[in-house]
Design a protein around this motif. Structure first.
Motif, PDB file in Angstrom:
ATOM      1  N   GLY A 169      -3.927  -5.172  -2.682  1.00 16.93           N
ATOM      2  CA  GLY A 169      -4.865  -6.168  -1.977  1.00 16.93           C
ATOM      3  C   GLY A 169      -4.689  -6.366  -0.472  1.00 16.93           C
ATOM      4  N   THR A 170      -4.792  -5.774   0.388  1.00 22.16           N
ATOM      5  CA  THR A 170      -4.857  -6.009   1.645  1.00 22.16           C
ATOM      6  C   THR A 170      -6.065  -6.989   2.126  1.00 22.16           C
ATOM      7  OG1 THR A 170      -5.828  -3.900   2.211  1.00 22.16           O
ATOM      8  CG2 THR A 170      -3.358  -3.948   2.560  1.00 22.16           C
ATOM      9  N   ASN A 171      -7.015  -6.299   1.896  1.00 28.18           N
ATOM     10  CA  ASN A 171      -8.719  -6.995   2.046  1.00 28.18           C
ATOM     11  C   ASN A 171      -9.692  -6.364   1.232  1.00 28.18           C
ATOM     12  OD1 ASN A 171      -9.342  -4.780   3.558  1.00 28.18           O
ATOM     13  ND2 ASN A 171      -9.037  -5.477   5.462  1.00 28.18           N
ATOM     14  N   VAL A 172     -10.751  -6.998   1.272  1.00 22.82           N
ATOM     15  CA  VAL A 172     -11.891  -6.604   0.289  1.00 22.82           C
ATOM     16  C   VAL A 172     -12.413  -5.288   0.755  1.00 22.82           C
ATOM     17  CG1 VAL A 172     -14.176  -7.389  -0.448  1.00 22.82           C
ATOM     18  CG2 VAL A 172     -12.450  -8.908  -0.374  1.00 22.82           C
TER      19      VAL A 172
ATOM     20  N   GLY B 164      -5.186   1.186  10.916  1.00 23.62           N
ATOM     21  CA  GLY B 164      -5.774   2.256  10.446  1.00 23.62           C
ATOM     22  C   GLY B 164      -7.273   2.141  10.289  1.00 23.62           C
ATOM     23  N   GLU B 165      -7.806   2.752   9.353  1.00 24.93           N
ATOM     24  CA  GLU B 165      -9.312   2.708   9.199  1.00 24.93           C
ATOM     25  C   GLU B 165     -10.143   1.231   8.793  1.00 24.93           C
ATOM     26  OE1 GLU B 165     -12.384   4.493   5.756  1.00 24.93           O
ATOM     27  OE2 GLU B 165     -10.494   5.538   6.107  1.00 24.93           O
ATOM     28  N   SER B 166      -9.383   0.370   7.940  1.00 27.45           N
ATOM     29  CA  SER B 166     -10.086  -0.707   7.679  1.00 27.45           C
ATOM     30  C   SER B 166      -8.758  -2.031   7.655  1.00 27.45           C
ATOM     31  CB  SER B 166     -10.814  -0.729   6.495  1.00 27.45           C
ATOM     32  OG  SER B 166     -11.922   0.280   6.702  1.00 27.45           O
ATOM     33  N   THR B 167      -7.804  -1.965   8.177  1.00 29.87           N
ATOM     34  CA  THR B 167      -6.755  -2.726   7.990  1.00 29.87           C
ATOM     35  C   THR B 167      -6.797  -4.079   8.710  1.00 29.87           C
ATOM     36  OG1 THR B 167      -5.500  -1.479   9.649  1.00 29.87           O
ATOM     37  CG2 THR B 167      -4.938  -0.943   7.712  1.00 29.87           C
ATOM     38  N   PRO B 168      -6.184  -5.156   8.062  1.00 27.60           N
ATOM     39  CA  PRO B 168      -6.384  -6.188   8.735  1.00 27.60           C
ATOM     40  C   PRO B 168      -5.781  -6.231  10.159  1.00 27.60           C
ATOM     41  CG  PRO B 168      -5.474  -6.582   6.560  1.00 27.60           C
ATOM     42  CD  PRO B 168      -5.415  -5.065   7.105  1.00 27.60           C
ATOM     43  N   LYS B 169      -5.996  -7.279  11.046  1.00 29.44           N
ATOM     44  CA  LYS B 169      -5.695  -7.277  12.361  1.00 29.44           C
ATOM     45  C   LYS B 169      -5.488  -8.386  12.724  1.00 29.44           C
ATOM     46  CE  LYS B 169      -9.011  -3.459  13.803  1.00 29.44           C
ATOM     47  NZ  LYS B 169      -9.558  -3.279  12.427  1.00 29.44           N
ATOM     48  N   HIS B 170      -4.325  -8.566  13.543  1.00 30.56           N
ATOM     49  CA  HIS B 170      -3.667 -10.088  13.660  1.00 30.56           C
ATOM     50  C   HIS B 170      -3.050 -10.327  14.972  1.00 30.56           C
ATOM     51  CE1 HIS B 170      -2.717  -9.397   9.338  1.00 30.56           C
ATOM     52  NE2 HIS B 170      -3.567 -10.519   9.064  1.00 30.56           N
TER      53      HIS B 170
ATOM     54  N   VAL C 165       0.706  -1.101  -0.035  1.00 25.81           N
ATOM     55  CA  VAL C 165       0.061  -0.004   0.007  1.00 25.81           C
ATOM     56  C   VAL C 165       1.012   1.242  -0.020  1.00 25.81           C
ATOM     57  CG1 VAL C 165      -1.907   1.357   1.190  1.00 25.81           C
ATOM     58  CG2 VAL C 165      -1.716  -1.317   1.378  1.00 25.81           C
ATOM     59  N   TRP C 166       0.704   2.102  -1.070  1.00 25.79           N
ATOM     60  CA  TRP C 166       1.363   3.386  -1.062  1.00 25.79           C
ATOM     61  C   TRP C 166       0.482   4.596  -1.857  1.00 25.79           C
ATOM     62  CZ3 TRP C 166       3.125   4.711  -6.008  1.00 25.79           C
ATOM     63  CH2 TRP C 166       2.997   4.043  -7.130  1.00 25.79           C
ATOM     64  N   PHE C 167       0.988   5.518  -1.494  1.00 26.05           N
ATOM     65  CA  PHE C 167       0.124   6.684  -2.205  1.00 26.05           C
ATOM     66  C   PHE C 167       0.882   7.322  -3.309  1.00 26.05           C
ATOM     67  CE2 PHE C 167      -0.593  11.569  -2.276  1.00 26.05           C
ATOM     68  CZ  PHE C 167      -1.900  11.221  -2.374  1.00 26.05           C
ATOM     69  N   ASN C 168       0.192   7.393  -4.623  1.00 24.41           N
ATOM     70  CA  ASN C 168       0.733   7.748  -5.701  1.00 24.41           C
ATOM     71  C   ASN C 168       0.412   9.173  -5.773  1.00 24.41           C
ATOM     72  OD1 ASN C 168       0.947   8.561  -8.694  1.00 24.41           O
ATOM     73  ND2 ASN C 168       0.830   6.055  -8.971  1.00 24.41           N
TER      74      ASN C 168
ATOM     75  N   LEU D 275      -2.503   7.787   4.900  1.00 30.86           N
ATOM     76  CA  LEU D 275      -1.752   6.749   5.535  1.00 30.86           C
ATOM     77  C   LEU D 275      -1.560   5.543   4.563  1.00 30.86           C
ATOM     78  CD1 LEU D 275      -3.542   6.574   8.949  1.00 30.86           C
ATOM     79  CD2 LEU D 275      -1.239   7.526   8.513  1.00 30.86           C
ATOM     80  N   GLY D 276      -0.501   5.051   4.277  1.00 30.77           N
ATOM     81  CA  GLY D 276      -0.103   3.866   3.491  1.00 30.77           C
ATOM     82  C   GLY D 276       0.162   2.662   4.541  1.00 30.77           C
ATOM     83  N   MET D 277      -0.875   2.133   4.789  1.00 31.31           N
ATOM     84  CA  MET D 277      -0.638   1.084   5.790  1.00 31.31           C
ATOM     85  C   MET D 277      -0.112  -0.357   5.294  1.00 31.31           C
ATOM     86  SD  MET D 277      -1.837   2.809   8.504  1.00 31.31           S
ATOM     87  CE  MET D 277      -2.088   1.462   9.543  1.00 31.31           C
TER      88      MET D 277
END
Length: 505
Positions: free
Chosen positions: A90-93, A438-444, A77-80, A314-316
């Motif tokens: 493709g972090t999550n749907v 962050g807002e909707s990131t995967p959590k482990h 994930v990065w900001f263009n 944020l680029g998580m």
């Protein structure tokens, strides 16, 4: 006169294979395939990945022989800056839906390989094609080669999204990308539940088709993706996925007339792609919420995109994050860094100013500033100038010599990440035991995660069978040149005279 048969090179990338759980599995489980390879191989337990230790960055580094400052794929994930939007492969749907599912899928299917991966830096597949050699990519995410191919987009995806039935791309001679590009006419793995063929079984099915047909190319990368999810869920010492990978390797070996022939006619490289660090079980403490830490600033929302009033994007990337200042005059990077420094869970905070990189930490006092091409050298013969406290990056300095500690190849990996793309940004990483959210990131939490700067994320093992040689340095970035020389010299070569196949290698 008998002509010696040239060895083929088979690189099997075993997602999230790590040394400590691998050694545990060898003691506690029956791993006949791994054991057979180890009986005839060299074993290197600590090969350094690029940073962040995320698959797309790792694979880009592997096939280009360059870090991200050259190959141009910063992370998952990065900001263009030019397009003013977040790139997410493709972090999550949920995150992809918020960002725009069509764009996200097209970024992963097409732009990653055909636009974002620097076209001026040759991949190993392009170098081999230029030299008249053949190659294969089996289920790797980063695959750019010189041969035209098509990706066939599944009907279910086209039903919901406005996408064409096929996408033109360039890949190696033999190319598998899940069920979107396949070699065999066997089981199709077409539904979403088996990831459209992006699984170990499909990788084995497609590569064994080449083996049985006698069509193994000069060089192949075969990707086994499944173990990653096991470790995310169960923690870094999980061995179940390692036993499953052993069963898949057994199928690959059994596709040859004999195991002896499999080893005598090929050079085998079995390696991980990244490590994973444990994440504690406490959601409140183990998950570092950047929205709360950076609440003094206006953070861009995923669904809305960048708005005029936004100050930060944020680029998580799980255990690391790119933090972009959209208004650097009003919100300077140092100001953001000072806010992050208040949290002791953050072990590294870095940003660049002109030719210097500045580093501070939430767990250590002091600061470090460094630049390239100074009069000090590290263990990889890279030259640096250091000012300040080297312990911020766990560096040991003796005279003009620099030695890495918990952050292997830390200076170059950090330099490359901070020169990987345009923009005004900080990169931060948390200690083992923690993960950014962050807002909707995967959590482990109560599992494991990767992407961090620490050696737990950054070291992977490699098994090498069929050659007595080894890379000059034990880093993924050094493997391309070594592999090209192996192909040129047929297994064993003299380092002083090697290197006939080269372009940007």
């Amino acid at each position: 006169m008998d002509v010696k048969k040239r060895k083929k090179i088979i690189l099997i990338m075993l997602d999230t294979l790590m040394d400590k759980p691998f050694q545990k599995a060898l003691k506690e489980e029956s791993l006949p395939a791994f054991s057979y390879f180890l009986e005839h191989a060299q074993y290197f337990p600590e090969v350094v990945t690029p940073f962040p230790a995320i698959s797309v960055n790792v694979e880009s580094t592997l096939i280009t022989g360059q870090y991200s400052d050259r190959h141009g794929v910063p992370a998952l994930v990065w900001f263009n800056h030019e397009e003013n939007r977040i790139i997410n492969y493709g972090t999550n749907v949920i995150e992809l839906l918020k960002l725009g599912l069509s764009k996200g899928i097209y970024d992963a299917l097409y732009r990653l390989n055909n636009e974002h991966l620097n076209p001026s830096v040759a991949t190993i597949y392009e170098d081999l094609h230029q030299a008249g050699k053949t190659s294969a990519s089996i289920n790797a995410l980063v695959y750019r080669g010189a041969v035209p191919h098509q990706l066939k987009v599944p009907g279910l995806i086209r039903f919901f999204l406005n996408m064409k039935e096929s996408i033109n791309t360039h890949a190696p001679d033999e190319f598998v990308y899940g069920n979107l590009a396949r070699l065999s006419s066997c089981r199709k793995y077409s539904c979403i539940w088996n990831k459209y063929g992006f699984n170990n079984n499909f990788s084995v099915q497609e590569f064994t088709c080449l083996i049985k047909a006698g069509k193994i190319p000069d060089f192949s990368i075969v990707y086994f993706p499944d173990h990653d999810k096991n470790v995310h869920k169960r923690g870094p010492m999980d061995v179940k996925g390692i036993k499953e990978m052993d069963l898949q390797l057994k199928k690959v070996l059994n596709a040859f007339p004999s195991r002896e022939q499999a080893l005598s006619e090929n050079i085998w490289l079995l390696m991980g792609d990244n490590g994973q660090a444990v994440v504690g079980d406490s959601r409140e403490n183990s998950l570092v919420d950047l929205r709360k830490l950076l609440s003094p600033f206006k953070i861009s929302k995923l669904r809305k995109g960048v708005q005029a009033e936004d100050q930060i994007v944020l680029g998580m990337n799980l255990r690391s994050c790119f933090i972009y200042s959209l208004k650097p005059e009003a919100v300077p990077l140092q100001k953001i860094a000072e806010v992050l420094q208040e949290d002791s869970r953050i072990e590294m905070i870095a940003w660049k100013e002109e030719q210097y990189i500045h580093v501070i930490s939430g767990e250590k006092e002091g600061k470090l500033k460094f630049s390239k091409n100074g009069n000090m050298s590290d263990e990889y013969n890279q030259h640096w100038s250091l000012e300040g406290d080297p312990h911020i990056l766990d560096l040991t300095v003796e005279g003009k010599e620099i030695q890495s500690g918990n952050y292997p190849d830390g200076l170059m990996r950090l330099y490359s990440a901070l020169h990987s793309h345009k923009g005004n940004y900080i990169i931060a990483s948390v200690k083992p035991g923690y993960e950014f959210i962050g807002e909707s990131t995967p959590k482990h939490n109560n599992g494991a995660s990767h992407g961090g700067f620490h050696k737990d994320d950054s070291l992977i093992p490699m098994i090498v069978a069929g050659t007595s040689t080894k890379p000059e340095f034990m880093r993924i970035v050094d493997l391309k040149r070594w592999i090209l020389n192996l192909i040129e010299r047929d297994g064993d070569y003299n380092e002083a005279t090697a290197g006939k196949i080269k372009r940007n290698s």
